[in-house]
Motif scaffolding. Structure first.
Motif, short mmCIF file in Angstrom:
data_model
loop_
_atom_site.label_atom_id
_atom_site.label_comp_id
_atom_site.label_asym_id
_atom_site.label_seq_id
_atom_site.Cartn_x
_atom_site.Cartn_y
_atom_site.Cartn_z
N THR A 149 0.89 -1.07 -0.01
CA THR A 149 -0.15 -0.05 -0.24
C THR A 149 0.70 1.09 -0.01
OG1 THR A 149 -1.71 -1.12 1.11
CG2 THR A 149 -1.73 1.36 1.14
N MET A 150 0.57 2.19 -0.83
CA MET A 150 1.35 3.46 -0.83
C MET A 150 0.81 4.23 0.28
SD MET A 150 1.29 3.96 -4.93
CE MET A 150 0.89 2.52 -5.79
N SER A 151 1.71 5.20 0.75
CA SER A 151 1.41 5.88 1.90
C SER A 151 1.44 7.57 1.62
CB SER A 151 2.27 5.58 3.07
OG SER A 151 3.58 6.13 2.68
N THR A 152 2.14 7.94 0.52
CA THR A 152 2.13 9.06 0.04
C THR A 152 1.43 9.33 -1.29
OG1 THR A 152 4.36 9.06 -0.91
CG2 THR A 152 4.10 9.68 1.61
N LEU A 153 0.69 10.79 -1.33
CA LEU A 153 0.34 10.85 -3.08
C LEU A 153 1.10 11.39 -3.86
CD1 LEU A 153 -3.01 12.34 -1.38
CD2 LEU A 153 -2.70 10.06 -2.41
N ASP A 154 2.13 11.87 -3.50
CA ASP A 154 3.13 12.50 -4.40
C ASP A 154 4.66 11.60 -4.72
OD1 ASP A 154 4.48 12.56 -1.74
OD2 ASP A 154 5.24 14.57 -2.10
N GLU A 155 4.23 10.19 -4.29
CA GLU A 155 5.28 9.14 -4.62
C GLU A 155 5.32 8.95 -6.12
OE1 GLU A 155 5.75 4.41 -3.93
OE2 GLU A 155 4.22 5.58 -2.87
N VAL A 156 6.84 9.27 -6.55
CA VAL A 156 7.12 9.09 -7.91
C VAL A 156 7.22 7.59 -8.13
CG1 VAL A 156 8.70 9.52 -9.85
CG2 VAL A 156 8.11 11.24 -8.03
N LEU A 157 6.33 6.82 -8.94
CA LEU A 157 6.63 5.62 -9.45
C LEU A 157 7.44 5.37 -10.56
CD1 LEU A 157 2.82 4.47 -9.14
CD2 LEU A 157 4.35 3.99 -7.26
N TYR A 158 7.35 6.22 -11.41
CA TYR A 158 8.35 6.00 -12.61
C TYR A 158 8.92 7.39 -12.86
CZ TYR A 158 5.87 1.68 -13.09
OH TYR A 158 5.24 0.46 -13.02
N GLU A 159 10.31 7.54 -13.10
CA GLU A 159 11.19 8.68 -13.61
C GLU A 159 11.10 8.78 -15.14
OE1 GLU A 159 12.65 11.28 -11.89
OE2 GLU A 159 12.41 10.41 -9.73
N ASP A 160 10.87 7.54 -15.72
CA ASP A 160 10.65 7.39 -17.43
C ASP A 160 9.48 7.44 -17.77
OD1 ASP A 160 12.48 6.42 -19.70
OD2 ASP A 160 10.80 5.11 -19.46
N PHE A 161 9.32 8.37 -18.50
CA PHE A 161 7.96 8.69 -19.11
C PHE A 161 7.37 7.26 -19.76
CE2 PHE A 161 4.90 10.43 -22.27
CZ PHE A 161 4.09 11.17 -21.44
#
Length: 169
Positions: free
Chosen positions: A71-83
């Motif tokens: 489960t993710m805990s932050t809404l600003d998590e960056v899952l992918y740097e690559d577009f």
């Protein structure tokens, strides 16, 4: 709404794909800083909501793969740097959303869904209303994406839901 969601995401990703990676990642003063940040936020928020929906009493098989994901805990998590990786993940998520909404029955929308938010506060709300929020949230942030793209001179084309509603006589 699932069809509109997929169509709009693909349209915006296609429009954004014309920009170099540095421009996609540049802080533009948006809620989630950049285009890349906003696209990531939408994927994060969709994942969080779909993980909650996976615990619906009706149990949707389309969402079962999310039951074992952390489960993710932050809404600003960056899952992918690559577009391009982000785009592929978005396409997979949109296919899952389509399968899920096709699976849901009228009675499912009338049930209550118990869930905990990212601050571990418990809620119990009508599932149908939560689905409205789910799709409305996406529309809200895609509106921000269209503004950012427009400011960069990128035309997003038509974005109205109306064009996805079939004509009837």
């Amino acid at each position: 709404m699932g069809d509109y969601n997929r169509w709009m995401n693909e349209s915006l990703y296609e429009a954004a794909s014309t920009l170099p990676p540095a421009v996609l990642a540049e802080d533009r003063g948006a809620f989630f800083c950049s285009l890349l940040g906003t696209f990531n936020h939408l994927l994060v928020a969709d994942t969080i909501w779909l993980q909650r929906f996976a615990h619906h009493p009706g149990r949707f098989s389309a969402l079962e793969p999310l039951l074992n994901k952390p489960t993710m805990s932050t809404l600003d998590e960056v899952l992918y740097e690559d577009f391009q990786q982000l785009r592929q993940a978005r396409q997979g998520m949109d296919e899952m959303i389509l399968a899920f909404v096709k699976e849901a029955k009228e009675a499912d929308y009338e049930q209550l869904l118990a869930y905990r938010n990212t601050k571990d506060i418990a809620f119990q709300k009508p599932f149908g209303s939560l689905m409205l929020h789910f799709f409305n949230h996406q529309t809200h942030h895609r509106g921000q994406v269209t503004v950012l793209l427009n400011q960069l001179g990128v035309d997003c084309g038509v974005t109205d839901l109306l064009v996805r509603i079939g004509e009837e006589s």
